[in-house]
Design a protein around this motif. Structure first.
Motif, PDB file in Angstrom:
ATOM      1  N   TRP A   3      20.323 -29.865  21.067  1.00 23.85           N
ATOM      2  CA  TRP A   3      19.866 -30.815  21.494  1.00 23.85           C
ATOM      3  C   TRP A   3      18.351 -30.507  22.770  1.00 23.85           C
ATOM      4  O   TRP A   3      17.499 -30.863  22.218  1.00 23.85           O
ATOM      5  CB  TRP A   3      20.521 -31.494  22.587  1.00 23.85           C
ATOM      6  CG  TRP A   3      21.708 -32.294  21.731  1.00 23.85           C
ATOM      7  CD1 TRP A   3      22.916 -32.305  20.809  1.00 23.85           C
ATOM      8  CD2 TRP A   3      21.699 -33.849  21.562  1.00 23.85           C
ATOM      9  NE1 TRP A   3      23.377 -33.124  20.299  1.00 23.85           N
ATOM     10  CE2 TRP A   3      22.590 -34.329  20.343  1.00 23.85           C
ATOM     11  CE3 TRP A   3      20.821 -34.833  21.893  1.00 23.85           C
ATOM     12  CZ2 TRP A   3      22.792 -35.372  20.311  1.00 23.85           C
ATOM     13  CZ3 TRP A   3      20.631 -35.903  21.852  1.00 23.85           C
ATOM     14  CH2 TRP A   3      21.835 -36.030  21.373  1.00 23.85           C
ATOM     15  N   HIS A  44      25.020 -46.428  26.797  1.00 20.51           N
ATOM     16  CA  HIS A  44      25.499 -46.084  28.270  1.00 20.51           C
ATOM     17  C   HIS A  44      25.912 -46.683  28.379  1.00 20.51           C
ATOM     18  O   HIS A  44      26.316 -47.807  29.323  1.00 20.51           O
ATOM     19  CB  HIS A  44      24.123 -45.712  29.340  1.00 20.51           C
ATOM     20  CG  HIS A  44      24.516 -43.848  29.571  1.00 20.51           C
ATOM     21  ND1 HIS A  44      25.231 -42.951  30.247  1.00 20.51           N
ATOM     22  CD2 HIS A  44      23.473 -42.525  27.944  1.00 20.51           C
ATOM     23  CE1 HIS A  44      24.969 -41.594  29.999  1.00 20.51           C
ATOM     24  NE2 HIS A  44      24.199 -41.660  29.092  1.00 20.51           N
ATOM     25  N   THR A  47      31.687 -35.158  23.820  1.00 24.93           N
ATOM     26  CA  THR A  47      30.572 -34.759  24.952  1.00 24.93           C
ATOM     27  C   THR A  47      31.380 -33.437  24.802  1.00 24.93           C
ATOM     28  O   THR A  47      30.465 -32.270  24.944  1.00 24.93           O
ATOM     29  CB  THR A  47      30.259 -34.976  26.193  1.00 24.93           C
ATOM     30  OG1 THR A  47      29.885 -36.516  25.974  1.00 24.93           O
ATOM     31  CG2 THR A  47      29.612 -34.212  26.713  1.00 24.93           C
ATOM     32  N   MET A  78      20.080 -43.333  23.469  1.00 23.02           N
ATOM     33  CA  MET A  78      20.785 -43.167  24.562  1.00 23.02           C
ATOM     34  C   MET A  78      21.370 -44.650  25.672  1.00 23.02           C
ATOM     35  O   MET A  78      22.496 -44.047  26.278  1.00 23.02           O
ATOM     36  CB  MET A  78      19.994 -42.525  25.699  1.00 23.02           C
ATOM     37  CG  MET A  78      19.791 -40.735  25.874  1.00 23.02           C
ATOM     38  SD  MET A  78      21.250 -39.437  24.996  1.00 23.02           S
ATOM     39  CE  MET A  78      21.803 -39.874  27.244  1.00 23.02           C
ATOM     40  N   ARG A 138      30.484 -41.626  32.177  1.00 22.20           N
ATOM     41  CA  ARG A 138      29.301 -41.598  31.259  1.00 22.20           C
ATOM     42  C   ARG A 138      28.001 -40.537  31.809  1.00 22.20           C
ATOM     43  O   ARG A 138      27.356 -39.833  31.262  1.00 22.20           O
ATOM     44  CB  ARG A 138      29.202 -42.606  30.498  1.00 22.20           C
ATOM     45  CG  ARG A 138      29.631 -43.863  29.618  1.00 22.20           C
ATOM     46  CD  ARG A 138      29.218 -44.556  29.405  1.00 22.20           C
ATOM     47  NE  ARG A 138      30.557 -45.343  28.381  1.00 22.20           N
ATOM     48  CZ  ARG A 138      29.968 -46.399  27.969  1.00 22.20           C
ATOM     49  NH1 ARG A 138      29.002 -47.310  27.639  1.00 22.20           N
ATOM     50  NH2 ARG A 138      31.285 -47.662  27.150  1.00 22.20           N
ATOM     51  N   LEU A 139      27.775 -40.797  32.755  1.00 25.68           N
ATOM     52  CA  LEU A 139      26.725 -40.661  33.410  1.00 25.68           C
ATOM     53  C   LEU A 139      27.277 -38.807  33.981  1.00 25.68           C
ATOM     54  O   LEU A 139      26.384 -37.579  33.989  1.00 25.68           O
ATOM     55  CB  LEU A 139      26.567 -41.076  35.217  1.00 25.68           C
ATOM     56  CG  LEU A 139      25.382 -42.028  35.068  1.00 25.68           C
ATOM     57  CD1 LEU A 139      25.431 -43.346  36.111  1.00 25.68           C
ATOM     58  CD2 LEU A 139      24.056 -41.879  34.283  1.00 25.68           C
ATOM     59  N   TYR A 183      33.849 -40.880  23.948  1.00 25.60           N
ATOM     60  CA  TYR A 183      32.362 -40.798  24.150  1.00 25.60           C
ATOM     61  C   TYR A 183      32.536 -39.099  25.049  1.00 25.60           C
ATOM     62  O   TYR A 183      31.281 -38.080  24.856  1.00 25.60           O
ATOM     63  CB  TYR A 183      31.227 -41.197  25.537  1.00 25.60           C
ATOM     64  CG  TYR A 183      29.776 -40.815  26.014  1.00 25.60           C
ATOM     65  CD1 TYR A 183      28.496 -41.277  25.034  1.00 25.60           C
ATOM     66  CD2 TYR A 183      29.391 -40.509  27.012  1.00 25.60           C
ATOM     67  CE1 TYR A 183      27.429 -40.624  25.214  1.00 25.60           C
ATOM     68  CE2 TYR A 183      28.062 -39.737  27.341  1.00 25.60           C
ATOM     69  CZ  TYR A 183      27.421 -40.274  26.740  1.00 25.60           C
ATOM     70  OH  TYR A 183      26.248 -39.274  27.008  1.00 25.60           O
ATOM     71  N   CYS A 210      28.437 -36.903  31.783  1.00 26.41           N
ATOM     72  CA  CYS A 210      29.077 -36.521  30.159  1.00 26.41           C
ATOM     73  C   CYS A 210      27.363 -35.941  30.529  1.00 26.41           C
ATOM     74  O   CYS A 210      27.355 -34.471  30.036  1.00 26.41           O
ATOM     75  CB  CYS A 210      29.091 -37.501  29.573  1.00 26.41           C
ATOM     76  SG  CYS A 210      30.938 -37.497  29.413  1.00 26.41           S
ATOM     77  N   GLU A 211      26.450 -36.918  30.728  1.00 31.61           N
ATOM     78  CA  GLU A 211      24.898 -36.798  31.262  1.00 31.61           C
ATOM     79  C   GLU A 211      24.793 -35.253  31.367  1.00 31.61           C
ATOM     80  O   GLU A 211      24.030 -34.322  31.133  1.00 31.61           O
ATOM     81  CB  GLU A 211      24.088 -38.025  31.494  1.00 31.61           C
ATOM     82  CG  GLU A 211      24.277 -38.471  30.921  1.00 31.61           C
ATOM     83  CD  GLU A 211      23.879 -38.908  29.045  1.00 31.61           C
ATOM     84  OE1 GLU A 211      22.568 -37.494  28.776  1.00 31.61           O
ATOM     85  OE2 GLU A 211      24.653 -38.936  27.845  1.00 31.61           O
ATOM     86  N   TRP A 271      26.096 -31.915  29.518  1.00 31.55           N
ATOM     87  CA  TRP A 271      24.966 -31.844  28.363  1.00 31.55           C
ATOM     88  C   TRP A 271      24.285 -30.836  29.265  1.00 31.55           C
ATOM     89  O   TRP A 271      23.635 -29.737  28.488  1.00 31.55           O
ATOM     90  CB  TRP A 271      24.111 -32.903  28.141  1.00 31.55           C
ATOM     91  CG  TRP A 271      25.663 -33.525  27.411  1.00 31.55           C
ATOM     92  CD1 TRP A 271      26.238 -34.954  27.388  1.00 31.55           C
ATOM     93  CD2 TRP A 271      25.070 -33.525  25.631  1.00 31.55           C
ATOM     94  NE1 TRP A 271      26.932 -35.215  26.219  1.00 31.55           N
ATOM     95  CE2 TRP A 271      26.648 -34.613  25.171  1.00 31.55           C
ATOM     96  CE3 TRP A 271      24.199 -32.567  24.607  1.00 31.55           C
ATOM     97  CZ2 TRP A 271      26.769 -34.598  24.118  1.00 31.55           C
ATOM     98  CZ3 TRP A 271      24.936 -32.790  23.493  1.00 31.55           C
ATOM     99  CH2 TRP A 271      25.681 -33.568  22.827  1.00 31.55           C
ATOM    100  N   ASP A 272      23.459 -31.549  30.255  1.00 28.99           N
ATOM    101  CA  ASP A 272      22.033 -30.182  31.360  1.00 28.99           C
ATOM    102  C   ASP A 272      22.312 -29.641  31.434  1.00 28.99           C
ATOM    103  O   ASP A 272      21.723 -28.285  30.960  1.00 28.99           O
ATOM    104  CB  ASP A 272      21.783 -31.893  31.804  1.00 28.99           C
ATOM    105  CG  ASP A 272      20.251 -31.233  32.939  1.00 28.99           C
ATOM    106  OD1 ASP A 272      19.304 -30.394  31.879  1.00 28.99           O
ATOM    107  OD2 ASP A 272      19.836 -30.874  33.651  1.00 28.99           O
TER     108      ASP A 272
END
Length: 170
Positions: free
Chosen positions: A92, A116, A80, A112, A133-134, A76, A136-137, A140-141
């Motif tokens: 995205w 996750h 990313t 999603m 993982r969080l 993941y 990575c979010e 992304w943002d």
């Protein structure tokens, strides 16, 4: 004309002119096809947006599958970073921003959730895996709103720190 070319035209239109410019006529014009040619593949604007969302999910799943890491979270993270480095994040942001219809984004919410939760209990440290993982979010943002913010040096430093979190405790 292939579906991907139509989706590319729609995404380019969104990037260049925003969601209010996303009409079937404008997409057909951008793609260089008749509106009927577009309607053959996508019968409505909603079907077109759904196609873009589904392609985003498939693209990320393919990035995940291409990663050599042994853990799901490692894959993941790798996927990313590959998305950030390739500039896919803008896609995205514009596609998800274009849809005010929560029904059209349901497949993305489901993906999603899968991304996750998948194999989390099998990670050496599930809490550290969830933190990565969080993170990575968050990446992304931030990267989708300011693609120039993350230099390669920044990304390498982040990757090193996040991968260190994934190492099993001694």
């Amino acid at each position: 004309m292939r579906k991907d070319e139509l989706l590319d035209a729609a995404e380019e239109l969104l990037c260049d002119q925003g969601s209010t410019a996303l009409t079937l006529a404008a997409v057909a014009d951008r793609a260089g096809v008749s509106k009927g040619g577009l309607l053959y593949h996508y019968a409505s604007k909603e079907a077109l947006i759904k196609g873009m969302v589904e392609r985003l999910i498939d693209d990320f799943d393919e990035l995940m599958a291409a990663q050599p890491d042994t853990t799901y979270t490692g894959r993941y993270l790798g996927a990313t970073l590959a998305a950030v480095r390739s500039g896919r994040l803008r896609r995205w942001a514009v596609v998800t921003g274009a849809s005010g219809n929560l029904f059209l984004l349901a497949p993305l919410r489901e993906a999603m959730t899968r991304w996750h939760r998948e194999e989390l209990s099998e990670e050496p440290d599930p809490v550290a895996a969830q933190i990565v993982r969080l993170a990575c979010e968050g990446l992304w943002d931030v990267a989708s709103h300011d693609p120039e913010l993350n230099t390669e040096d920044d990304l390498q430093a982040l990757e090193g720190r996040l991968r260190a979190l994934l190492k099993p405790p001694a």
